[in-house]
Design an enzyme around this catalytic site. Structure first.
Site, short mmCIF file in Angstrom:
data_model
loop_
_atom_site.label_atom_id
_atom_site.label_comp_id
_atom_site.label_asym_id
_atom_site.label_seq_id
_atom_site.Cartn_x
_atom_site.Cartn_y
_atom_site.Cartn_z
N PRO A 79 105.25 -36.75 -91.32
CA PRO A 79 105.01 -35.46 -91.98
C PRO A 79 106.09 -34.45 -91.57
CG PRO A 79 103.26 -35.94 -90.37
CD PRO A 79 104.16 -37.13 -90.41
N ASP A 129 115.34 -35.66 -80.04
CA ASP A 129 114.72 -36.18 -81.27
C ASP A 129 115.60 -37.26 -81.90
OD1 ASP A 129 113.04 -34.08 -80.73
OD2 ASP A 129 113.11 -33.20 -82.73
C1 MEV Z 1 111.87 -30.37 -80.96
O1 MEV Z 1 111.30 -31.60 -81.37
C2 MEV Z 1 112.24 -30.42 -79.51
C3 MEV Z 1 112.85 -29.14 -78.96
O2 MEV Z 1 113.01 -29.34 -77.55
C4 MEV Z 1 114.19 -28.82 -79.60
C5 MEV Z 1 115.30 -29.78 -79.21
O3 MEV Z 1 115.20 -30.46 -78.18
O4 MEV Z 1 116.30 -29.81 -79.93
C6 MEV Z 1 111.92 -27.95 -79.15
#
Ligand code: MEV
Length: 307
Positions: A79, A129
Site C-alpha cells: 500500500p 528502505d
Molecule cells: C522511512 O521509511 C524511514 C525514514 O527513516 C526515512 C529514511 O530513512 O529515509 C523515516
C-alpha cells in the site's frame, strides 16, 4: 523483462537512521512487480512519466540509462503512503527490470542507484528502505563495518554500513491508519527539531541504542524485551513529532494481546505494527479501533527477475 522487489517494515530506528544511528528492518512478503517492454514512447501504466505519481520511476529510468522508449507496467501489493516502503519497492523493481534488459541484476548496484533516486525525489533520506528492497530479509544498518556486511553507502558526511540480520520467524501484525503521509516533510521536520532542541538530539541517540538492544533481544528470542523496546521507540518517535492520534489508538488497541507495538516508517499517519503470538486477536483489536489490519512475514528475497 520484469522484476520484483519487497516492501519493508522498520522494526527499530526510523528517522534516527537518517542521522547515522543504527536501525533494523525486514523485507516483507508484499511485493511490487515492474514489467518493461519496447514501445514507441515512454509510458508508465499507459500514462506520461511526467505525472507526479511516477517521479520515482522517471528518476530510475534516468539513473539507469536504459535504452528506450519503453512501456512500463507497475503492479504493487505494497500500500502506498503507508510507511511500508512502497516507493522503494517500486523504484528497486523498476531498476531491476531495466538492468535485466542489459543482462543481469546486481543488488548492491541497484541499492546505490535506488538510494540516489529516493534522495533526489524525497530530499534527505537514509538508504534503509531501498537497501531492504534490494537485499530482502533482515537488514541491520550500522555506523561501522562489522561481520555480515552487505554493502555501504555514503552521502555528504554520512556513511551507512548495511549488514545482513538474521531474525526469528515471527508474525508481524500491521495496522494501517489509512492516513497517507509523505516521508520528505516528516524527515525535514525531525531535522529541524534536532537542530534546535538538544532533547530531540538525545531522543535520536536513544533510538540508536534501542535498535542495538532490540537486535540483541531478537537474537536471544527474548520477545518480552523486544516488545518493551518497541513501546519505548514509539514514545520517542512521538516526542520527535512524527506520531499521530490514530497511530496511538491502534498501538493501544494492539498492546494487550502483543509483546509491543510501535509506528513503522516515517509516521505522521501511515502504519504501526505489533509483535505478537496471537496475530488474529491483535489484528481484530486493531480493526475494532478503526485500522486496516493484516499479517505479514519476513521475505528473504530481495530484487529478483520474474520468469
Ligand atoms: C522511512 O521509511 C524511514 C525514514 O527513516 C526515512 C529514511 O530513512 O529515509 C523515516
Amino acid at each position: 523483462m520484469a522484476a520484483s522487489a519487497p516492501g519493508k517494515l522498520i522494526l527499530f530506528g526510523e528517522h534516527a537512521v537518517v542521522f547515522g544511528e543504527p536501525a533494523l528492518s525486514t523485507a516483507i512478503n508484499l511485493r511490487a512487480e515492474v514489467f518493461v517492454r519496447p514501445h514507441r514512447e515512454w509510458l508508465a501504466d499507459g500514462a506520461s512519466l511526467d505525472e507526479p505519481r511516477f517521479r520515482y520511476v522517471k528518476k530510475a529510468v534516468e539513473k539507469s540509462n536504459a535504452p528506450g522508449p519503453l512501456w512500463i507496467e507497475i503492479r504493487s501489493m505494497v500500500p502506498s503512503g503507508a510507511g511500508l516502503g512502497s516507493s522503494a519497492a517500486v523504484t528497486v523493481a523498476t531498476l531491476g527490470s531495466l538492468h535485466s534488459l542489459a543482462g543481469s541484476i546486481d543488488p548492491p548496484t541497484i541499492a546505490r542507484e535506488a538510494f540516489d533516486v529516493e534522495h533526489e525525489v524525497q530530499g534527505r533520506a537514509s538508504p534503509i528502505d531501498t537497501s531492504t528492497a534490494a537485499a530482502g530479509g533482515g537488514l541491520l544498518v550500522l555506523r561501522d563495518k562489522q561481520e555480515n556486511l552487505l554493502w555501504s553507502i555514503e552521502r555528504d558526511s554520512r556513511r551507512w554500513f548495511l549488514h545482513r540480520a538474521v531474525l526469528p520467524p515471527v508474525d508481524f501484525v500491521i495496522g494501517n491508519t489509512g492516513i497517507s503521509a509523505a516521508t520528505g516533510p516528516l524527515v525535514a521536520k525531525v531535522k529541524e527539531r534536532v537542530d534546535r532542541d538538544p532533547g530531540a538530539a538525545a531522543a535520536i541517540r536513544e533510538i540508536g541504542e534501542i535498535t542495538l538492544d532490540g537486535m540483541r533481544a531478537l537474537e536471544q528470542r527474548d520477545l518480552v524485551s523486544v516488545g518493551h523496546l518497541m513501546d519505548r521507540n514509539h514514545a520517542l518517535l512521538t516526542e520527535l513529532g512524527v506520531g499521530h492520534p490514530a497511530l496511538d489508538r491502534l498501538v493501544s488497541a494492539a498492546r494487550p494481546s502483543s509483546y509491543g507495538a510501535k509506528l513503522t516508517g516515517a509516521g505522521g499517519g501511515g502504519s504501526m505494527f505489533a509483535l505478537t503470538d496471537r496475530p488474529s486477536k491483535t489484528a481484530e483489536a486493531i480493526r475494532a479501533a478503526g485500522g486496516k489490519s493484516f499479517v505479514v512475514q519476513a521475505d528473504s528475497r530481495g530484487v529478483a527477475k520474474i520468469g
